[in-house]
Motif scaffolding. Sequence first.
Motif, short mmCIF file in Angstrom:
data_model
loop_
_atom_site.label_atom_id
_atom_site.label_comp_id
_atom_site.label_asym_id
_atom_site.label_seq_id
_atom_site.Cartn_x
_atom_site.Cartn_y
_atom_site.Cartn_z
N GLU A 185 0.82 -1.21 0.00
CA GLU A 185 0.00 0.00 0.00
C GLU A 185 0.86 1.26 0.00
O GLU A 185 0.64 2.16 -0.82
N ASN A 186 1.83 1.35 0.89
CA ASN A 186 2.66 2.55 0.93
C ASN A 186 3.42 2.74 -0.37
O ASN A 186 3.61 3.87 -0.82
N SER B 76 -4.18 7.21 3.23
CA SER B 76 -4.71 5.87 3.49
C SER B 76 -6.03 5.93 4.25
O SER B 76 -6.98 5.22 3.91
#
Length: 128
Positions: free
Chosen positions: A27-28, A51
């Motif tokens: 995700e990052n 996020s």
Amino acid sequence: MLHSDRAGQVVTKHHAAHYLQAHAGDENHFLRQMMQQLGLRTSLMRLKVVSVLLHTPSEIGLRAQDICAALQRDVGVGLNRPNVYDVLRRLEAGGVVARTAQRTYLITATAVAHLSGQIHDVEHGPVV
């Protein structure tokens, strides 16, 4: 928030969020690439704020104090409201988030398009 990806399929913020949740370790990486494509430097706080906004089920967005609470609850990171406002202001200037008339913040269609383009490339290979 709907838009079409490169294959013509309709992609929502929720599709991108679900994909990123399934690939939590990446995700990052995806968020960092999206921010760089939009000309922004990345920081841990910017990544966390994006996020939170990406994973919110609300279509009306979140207020800054809601983002602070979510960061504290979900991530264990405590930020004061002025710091969150500063992060949101910079993300808004970069086109990642938009502020509504109700003073809530949403992920922009542009940001979702960048994320879905990356997801499409990972799932199907780059479009040439």
